[in-house]
Design a protein around this motif. Structure first.
Motif, PDB file in Angstrom:
ATOM      1  N   ASN A  60       0.859  -1.175   0.000  1.00  0.00           N
ATOM      2  CA  ASN A  60       0.000   0.000   0.000  1.00  0.00           C
ATOM      3  C   ASN A  60       0.899   1.229   0.000  1.00  0.00           C
ATOM      4  N   VAL A  61       0.848   2.010  -1.060  1.00  0.00           N
ATOM      5  CA  VAL A  61       1.677   3.209  -1.178  1.00  0.00           C
ATOM      6  C   VAL A  61       0.795   4.440  -1.022  1.00  0.00           C
ATOM      7  N   ASN A  62       0.983   5.161   0.078  1.00  0.00           N
ATOM      8  CA  ASN A  62       0.224   6.377   0.356  1.00  0.00           C
ATOM      9  C   ASN A  62       0.890   7.538  -0.383  1.00  0.00           C
ATOM     10  N   LEU A  63       0.277   7.991  -1.458  1.00  0.00           N
ATOM     11  CA  LEU A  63       0.894   9.006  -2.314  1.00  0.00           C
ATOM     12  C   LEU A  63       0.982  10.371  -1.645  1.00  0.00           C
ATOM     13  N   LYS A  64       0.137  10.630  -0.667  1.00  0.00           N
ATOM     14  CA  LYS A  64       0.152  11.931  -0.002  1.00  0.00           C
ATOM     15  C   LYS A  64       1.342  12.080   0.939  1.00  0.00           C
ATOM     16  N   GLU A  65       1.936  10.970   1.352  1.00  0.00           N
ATOM     17  CA  GLU A  65       3.028  11.028   2.315  1.00  0.00           C
ATOM     18  C   GLU A  65       4.384  11.255   1.659  1.00  0.00           C
ATOM     19  N   ASP A  66       4.469  11.077   0.348  1.00  0.00           N
ATOM     20  CA  ASP A  66       5.762  11.216  -0.322  1.00  0.00           C
ATOM     21  C   ASP A  66       5.570  11.886  -1.680  1.00  0.00           C
ATOM     22  N   PRO A  67       5.825  13.199  -1.778  1.00  0.00           N
ATOM     23  CA  PRO A  67       5.636  13.919  -3.046  1.00  0.00           C
ATOM     24  C   PRO A  67       6.478  13.352  -4.192  1.00  0.00           C
ATOM     25  N   LYS A  68       7.681  12.860  -3.892  1.00  0.00           N
ATOM     26  CA  LYS A  68       8.531  12.307  -4.949  1.00  0.00           C
ATOM     27  C   LYS A  68       7.896  11.066  -5.565  1.00  0.00           C
ATOM     28  N   THR A  69       7.383  10.195  -4.702  1.00  0.00           N
ATOM     29  CA  THR A  69       6.724   8.992  -5.203  1.00  0.00           C
ATOM     30  C   THR A  69       5.471   9.355  -5.993  1.00  0.00           C
ATOM     31  N   HIS A  70       4.732  10.354  -5.500  1.00  0.00           N
ATOM     32  CA  HIS A  70       3.522  10.798  -6.195  1.00  0.00           C
ATOM     33  C   HIS A  70       3.867  11.294  -7.598  1.00  0.00           C
ATOM     34  N   LYS A  71       4.935  12.059  -7.714  1.00  0.00           N
ATOM     35  CA  LYS A  71       5.358  12.574  -9.015  1.00  0.00           C
ATOM     36  C   LYS A  71       5.753  11.435  -9.950  1.00  0.00           C
ATOM     37  N   GLN A  72       6.498  10.464  -9.434  1.00  0.00           N
ATOM     38  CA  GLN A  72       6.915   9.320 -10.248  1.00  0.00           C
ATOM     39  C   GLN A  72       5.701   8.505 -10.700  1.00  0.00           C
ATOM     40  N   TYR A  73       4.742   8.359  -9.795  1.00  0.00           N
ATOM     41  CA  TYR A  73       3.516   7.625 -10.115  1.00  0.00           C
ATOM     42  C   TYR A  73       2.766   8.301 -11.264  1.00  0.00           C
ATOM     43  N   LEU A  74       2.615   9.632 -11.197  1.00  0.00           N
ATOM     44  CA  LEU A  74       1.906  10.361 -12.247  1.00  0.00           C
ATOM     45  C   LEU A  74       2.642  10.267 -13.581  1.00  0.00           C
ATOM     46  N   GLU A  75       3.970  10.337 -13.537  1.00  0.00           N
ATOM     47  CA  GLU A  75       4.754  10.228 -14.766  1.00  0.00           C
ATOM     48  C   GLU A  75       4.616   8.838 -15.384  1.00  0.00           C
ATOM     49  N   LEU A  76       4.657   7.815 -14.539  1.00  0.00           N
ATOM     50  CA  LEU A  76       4.516   6.450 -15.041  1.00  0.00           C
ATOM     51  C   LEU A  76       3.126   6.234 -15.626  1.00  0.00           C
ATOM     52  N   LEU A  77       2.110   6.748 -14.945  1.00  0.00           N
ATOM     53  CA  LEU A  77       0.739   6.627 -15.430  1.00  0.00           C
ATOM     54  C   LEU A  77       0.575   7.334 -16.770  1.00  0.00           C
ATOM     55  N   GLN A  78       1.163   8.523 -16.890  1.00  0.00           N
ATOM     56  CA  GLN A  78       1.061   9.284 -18.134  1.00  0.00           C
ATOM     57  C   GLN A  78       1.812   8.598 -19.268  1.00  0.00           C
ATOM     58  N   ASN A  79       2.964   8.018 -18.961  1.00  0.00           N
ATOM     59  CA  ASN A  79       3.753   7.330 -19.987  1.00  0.00           C
ATOM     60  C   ASN A  79       3.040   6.092 -20.521  1.00  0.00           C
ATOM     61  N   MET A  80       2.362   5.378 -19.632  1.00  0.00           N
ATOM     62  CA  MET A  80       1.706   4.139 -20.040  1.00  0.00           C
ATOM     63  C   MET A  80       0.309   4.376 -20.609  1.00  0.00           C
ATOM     64  N   HIS A  81      -0.347   5.470 -20.162  1.00  0.00           N
ATOM     65  CA  HIS A  81      -1.716   5.759 -20.616  1.00  0.00           C
ATOM     66  C   HIS A  81      -1.833   7.249 -20.953  1.00  0.00           C
ATOM     67  N   PRO A  82      -1.188   7.694 -22.030  1.00  0.00           N
ATOM     68  CA  PRO A  82      -1.207   9.126 -22.371  1.00  0.00           C
ATOM     69  C   PRO A  82      -2.596   9.654 -22.714  1.00  0.00           C
ATOM     70  N   ASP A  83      -3.517   8.754 -23.085  1.00  0.00           N
ATOM     71  CA  ASP A  83      -4.856   9.180 -23.476  1.00  0.00           C
ATOM     72  C   ASP A  83      -5.843   9.166 -22.314  1.00  0.00           C
ATOM     73  N   VAL A  84      -5.375   8.788 -21.124  1.00  0.00           N
ATOM     74  CA  VAL A  84      -6.259   8.679 -19.964  1.00  0.00           C
ATOM     75  C   VAL A  84      -6.036   9.863 -19.036  1.00  0.00           C
ATOM     76  N   GLN A  85      -7.129  10.505 -18.628  1.00  0.00           N
ATOM     77  CA  GLN A  85      -7.029  11.600 -17.677  1.00  0.00           C
ATOM     78  C   GLN A  85      -6.693  11.050 -16.295  1.00  0.00           C
ATOM     79  N   ILE A  86      -6.201  11.934 -15.424  1.00  0.00           N
ATOM     80  CA  ILE A  86      -5.833  11.511 -14.074  1.00  0.00           C
ATOM     81  C   ILE A  86      -7.038  10.881 -13.383  1.00  0.00           C
ATOM     82  N   GLN A  87      -6.834   9.692 -12.855  1.00  0.00           N
ATOM     83  CA  GLN A  87      -7.915   8.937 -12.240  1.00  0.00           C
ATOM     84  C   GLN A  87      -7.973   9.174 -10.734  1.00  0.00           C
TER      85      GLN A  87
END
Length: 204
Positions: A149-176
């Motif tokens: 369980n990764v709490n994205l609010k507790e680590d801004p760096k992880t949150h940023k990496q998560y958003l980048e990975l999500l965007q790279n894999m699903h560029p046509d999908v809006q933030i979920q």
């Protein structure tokens, strides 16, 4: 002089005994260039632990954090360290999760390293106050499904990496909205019912 040395050694031994949590004992077994670390649960209850090795001179995989349930009165293999250099060193961090609450894991590397860490695993990306996150986390725990369980609010760096990975894999999908689930090699999102996501994860 001998009395002073003996006094110092006695104090060090006493200090170590006080600091060590005797519920879980970490043991080391060396075989050639391999060092095998095991955790012994000395209690009569299952303990959930976070374990991470900080090493130098070993394979990179030695620093991978993990969360495990240790059965009562048993010894569990945690990790095998493989030496790459002469005179390697390591320390470890062990946290006994008394309240069985989600543990957040921080990753300081770039997005590609986040992908490397989560590949092949079941990971729940969540945030505080997310009702669906809590329901899904509880359902996985009740079914004893190994996950992180990764709490994205507790680590801004992880949150940023998560958003980048999500965007790279699903560029046509809006933030979920959270939770988002990483199911070993792909993201799952957009579900409405708990049973729906559990079927997707093949745990019901």
């Amino acid at each position: 002089m001998k009395q002073k040395i003996l006094l110092v050694l006695t104090l060090l031994i006493t200090f170590t005994a006080i600091c060590q949590d005797e519920r879980v004992l970490i043991s080391e077994k060396k075989s050639g260039k391999r060092i095998i670390l095991s955790a012994e649960n000395t209690t009569n209850a299952t303990l959930n632990v976070f374990f991470m090795v900080i090493s130098e001179g070993f394979r990179r995989s030695a620093s991978k954090p993990m969360i495990k349930d240790l059965p009562p009165k048993s010894k569990t293999h945690m990790i095998t360290l493989i030496e790459l250099e002469e005179n390697p060193t390591y320390t470890y961090e062990l946290i006994i999760n008394d309240q069985a609450s989600p543990i957040s894991i921080s990753y300081e590397n770039q997005t590609k390293d986040l992908r490397r860490v989560i590949d092949g695993k079941l990971v729940l990306f969540s945030e505080p106050g997310c009702e669906k996150c809590t329901l899904l986390e509880n359902a996985l725990r009740q079914r004893r499904i190994e996950h992180r369980n990764v709490n994205l609010k507790e680590d801004p760096k992880t949150h940023k990496q998560y958003l980048e990975l999500l965007q790279n894999m699903h560029p046509d999908v809006q933030i979920q909205k959270l939770p988002t689930i990483w199911n070993r090699d792909h993201f799952i999102f957009g579900y409405e019912e708990l049973e729906q996501i559990l079927k997707e994860l093949k745990v019901i």
